[in-house]
Design a protein around this motif. Structure first.
Motif, PDB file in Angstrom:
ATOM      1  N   ASP A 306       0.865  -1.197   0.000  1.00 47.47           N
ATOM      2  CA  ASP A 306       0.000   0.000   0.000  1.00 47.47           C
ATOM      3  C   ASP A 306       0.888   1.229   0.000  1.00 47.47           C
ATOM      4  OD1 ASP A 306      -1.801   2.117   0.518  1.00 47.47           O
ATOM      5  OD2 ASP A 306      -3.162   0.723   1.526  1.00 47.47           O
ATOM      6  N   TRP A 313      -6.466   7.390   5.161  1.00 47.93           N
ATOM      7  CA  TRP A 313      -7.073   6.166   5.661  1.00 47.93           C
ATOM      8  C   TRP A 313      -8.161   6.438   6.691  1.00 47.93           C
ATOM      9  CZ3 TRP A 313      -1.948   2.968   6.648  1.00 47.93           C
ATOM     10  CH2 TRP A 313      -1.283   2.806   5.440  1.00 47.93           C
ATOM     11  N   GLN A 316     -11.762   6.843   5.497  1.00 49.99           N
ATOM     12  CA  GLN A 316     -12.497   5.713   4.937  1.00 49.99           C
ATOM     13  C   GLN A 316     -13.438   5.121   5.980  1.00 49.99           C
ATOM     14  OE1 GLN A 316      -9.524   2.977   3.540  1.00 49.99           O
ATOM     15  NE2 GLN A 316      -8.796   4.330   1.914  1.00 49.99           N
ATOM     16  N   ASN A 320     -15.612   0.035   4.250  1.00 51.46           N
ATOM     17  CA  ASN A 320     -14.717   0.119   3.108  1.00 51.46           C
ATOM     18  C   ASN A 320     -13.361  -0.503   3.425  1.00 51.46           C
ATOM     19  OD1 ASN A 320     -13.941   0.861   0.502  1.00 51.46           O
ATOM     20  ND2 ASN A 320     -13.091   2.810   1.193  1.00 51.46           N
ATOM     21  N   SER A 323     -13.713  -4.257   3.427  1.00 53.32           N
ATOM     22  CA  SER A 323     -13.859  -4.742   2.056  1.00 53.32           C
ATOM     23  C   SER A 323     -12.508  -4.797   1.351  1.00 53.32           C
ATOM     24  CB  SER A 323     -14.826  -3.838   1.291  1.00 53.32           C
ATOM     25  OG  SER A 323     -14.910  -4.226  -0.061  1.00 53.32           O
ATOM     26  N   GLN A 324     -11.693  -3.753   1.532  1.00 52.38           N
ATOM     27  CA  GLN A 324     -10.362  -3.729   0.918  1.00 52.38           C
ATOM     28  C   GLN A 324      -9.479  -4.834   1.484  1.00 52.38           C
ATOM     29  OE1 GLN A 324      -8.685   0.172   1.401  1.00 52.38           O
ATOM     30  NE2 GLN A 324     -10.314   1.196   0.267  1.00 52.38           N
ATOM     31  N   GLU A 327     -10.415  -8.124  -0.041  1.00 52.49           N
ATOM     32  CA  GLU A 327     -10.037  -8.167  -1.447  1.00 52.49           C
ATOM     33  C   GLU A 327      -8.565  -8.522  -1.609  1.00 52.49           C
ATOM     34  OE1 GLU A 327     -10.288  -8.203  -5.461  1.00 52.49           O
ATOM     35  OE2 GLU A 327     -11.946  -8.099  -4.027  1.00 52.49           O
ATOM     36  N   HIS A 328      -7.721  -8.023  -0.696  1.00 60.50           N
ATOM     37  CA  HIS A 328      -6.288  -8.303  -0.764  1.00 60.50           C
ATOM     38  C   HIS A 328      -5.999  -9.802  -0.686  1.00 60.50           C
ATOM     39  CE1 HIS A 328      -4.013  -4.586  -0.983  1.00 60.50           C
ATOM     40  NE2 HIS A 328      -4.817  -4.012  -0.102  1.00 60.50           N
ATOM     41  N   LYS A 348      -5.641  -0.165  10.446  1.00 58.54           N
ATOM     42  CA  LYS A 348      -4.649  -0.254   9.376  1.00 58.54           C
ATOM     43  C   LYS A 348      -3.452   0.631   9.723  1.00 58.54           C
ATOM     44  CE  LYS A 348      -4.337   0.537   4.354  1.00 58.54           C
ATOM     45  NZ  LYS A 348      -5.096   0.966   3.163  1.00 58.54           N
TER      46      LYS A 348
END
Length: 503
Positions: A306, A313, A316, A320, A323-324, A327-328, A348
């Protein structure tokens, strides 16, 4: 020829007598070896155990203090994080008067799990921390490296009983908040004064002193900055030119999952049967997991590339971010992704790494930095906090070596040189793990997996692509004695200017 120092002979009446020889003509058996060998390690371990037992017999159950240093100092520590409290404990045990100044209005560690490897736990147990942690730590039996796609084990490090036996201390995992509170409670017991809600906005390295926002000044014989990666003390030590840690292009999601959720599914419940660390590795990503809080929570650290600005960040939504995160790791081992889907909330963090500094001690020799302020590193060796604990132990030992204030600067610079070498190498080792773990499927990945196959199959090996198992790296990393290394450097220092060159 090597012979005994004496021999037994029979006399005329059948009894025996000892005939003593002149030992000067015989070779003496060496007590230590100058060549690389582990054959005498068992004797070193035995003598350590005997010394520890003798020391325990002399101390009362609640006595956490060491023999006071000959030079007694008044010390101000900035920062009551893990490193600052470790320094407070190490120094208070030596009889120094310690005040810790912390900007937070109350103490609370952000994050979830943290590893306490043997090179750190050995010191913490010596300091008396074990009773404060006993019900909170988990002792994992192994570290299993797993293929990203299906969870197949591709590397395996045995921790129990190997690390306890080889490095004289266990390998723990624990919730950061529990670790932090244990350090705080022990510091208070040792008489450390912890002052909260006091943000330092100015350092005077010559006094030395710190001034906080309400105008109050705290002065001592020595000021220690343990104020983290955003340290304001670091630029003071570096003569006004800061050298802040750099972004690595990676970030980590940190989260915990209630183990009761995992017990509802056979595949995820299987991970809870035996305490252990499970690490899935794949292209540019990995996920480290283990139980904490006495086995009640499943800790997860999900590292991924990233390069975006961390300032964005916080804008967000939690949905969201979740979800990210998912997805990773889409398409990874179904057992792992099932656990990731159980995560309700996550934080994060950008992953930063410092570069070796030219100095940790200011020109006045009265102000110094340690911990993340001096050597931030990525968490891929799980040694960030352990290095701060080593810093603290080594510093207390360095001060303990001197008789008077005139010799203190030399001791501080010995400490500085030893710790810069150790921590810069650990920064490098951490980055190398980032290389070893993140190969895409292909020739390098297959060669790495082949280089760790012996440990998975239980065969003997002399090297491994897994730094936790590689014998050379193991001894360097987990067998390191921070106090002994400082003492060795002190004993081996060059003659002072006053007696050099024949004068």
């Amino acid at each position: 020829m090597i012979q005994a120092d004496s021999e037994t002979t029979a006399n005329g009446n059948g009894s025996s007598q000892v005939k003593t020889e002149d030992t000067a003509q015989f070779i003496k058996l060496p007590d230590t070896a100058s060549y690389p060998t582990g054959s005498l390690d068992f004797l070193v371990k035995l003598r350590k155990e005997q010394a520890q037992q003798e020391a325990m017999e002399k101390l009362s159950l609640h006595d956490r203090r060491d023999k006071p240093s000959r030079l007694s100092l008044k010390i101000v520590i900035v920062g009551a994080g893990l490193g600052g409290l470790a320094a407070a404990i190490a120094l208070a045990r030596k009889g120094h008067k310690v005040t810790v100044v912390e900007q937070a209005p109350f103490l609370a560690e952000v994050g979830a799990g943290i590893q306490i490897p043997s090179n750190s736990s050995r010191l913490l147990i010596k300091w008396g921390l074990k009773p404060y942690l006993a019900a909170k730590v988990v002792t994992p039996e192994s570290i299993a490296f797993k293929r990203w796609q299906n969870g197949d084990v591709i590397a395996l490090t045995k921790l129990v009983p190997e690390f306890q036996e080889n490095f004289d201390a266990p390998y723990y995992v624990v919730h950061r908040a529990h670790f932090h509170d244990a350090l705080y409670q022990l510091a208070l017991e040792l008489g450390v004064d912890v002052i909260l809600n006091s943000k330092v906005n100015n350092y005077d390295e010559n006094a030395p002193s710190v001034t906080v926002e309400d105008g109050k000044t705290y002065t001592g014989d020595l000021v220690i900055c343990s104020d983290g990666v955003k340290s304001i003390g670091r630029s003071k030590v570096l003569a006004g030119v800061d050298q802040a840690p750099l972004r690595t292009g990676f970030a980590a999601y940190r989260a915990t999952v209630d183990v009761e959720k995992m017990k509802a599914h056979p595949d995820t419940a299987k991970l809870l049967l035996v305490p252990g660390l499970n690490l899935w590795i794949g292209e540019m990503r990995h996920v480290m997991t283990y139980t904490i809080s006495g086995g009640k929570a499943f800790n997860m650290v999900l590292s991924h590339p990233d390069r975006s600005d961390p300032a964005g960040w916080v804008k967000q939504s939690p949905e969201n971010i979740l979800s990210q995160m998912r997805e990773h790791f889409n398409g990874w081992d179904p057992t792992l992704t099932k656990i990731i889907d159980m995560i309700d909330t996550t934080l994060k963090w950008p992953l930063l790494s410092g570069t070796p500094l030219k100095s940790w001690v200011a020109s006045s020799n009265k102000l110094l930095i340690m911990g993340d302020a001096a050597h931030a590193m990525v968490p891929y060796m799980s040694q960030g906090a352990a290095m701060a604990v080593e810093d603290a132990a080594a510093l207390a030992e360095a001060i303990d070596l001197v008789d008077n204030a005139a010799d203190l600067p030399e001791a501080l610079h010995i400490w500085e040189s030893v710790r810069i070498l150790r921590t810069s190498q650990m920064q490098e080792a951490s980055l190398i793990n980032g290389k070893l773990w993140h190969f895409p499927d292909g020739p390098e990945q297959r060669a790495r997996d082949a280089a760790t196959r012996a440990e998975v199959e239980g065969r003997q090996f002399t090297t491994s692509a897994n730094q936790w198992s590689d014998p050379t790296t193991q001894r360097w990393c987990y067998g390191y004695d921070a106090e002994a290394e400082v003492k060795k450097a002190w004993d081996g220092r060059l003659p002072s200017k006053g007696i050099s060159n024949g004068h």
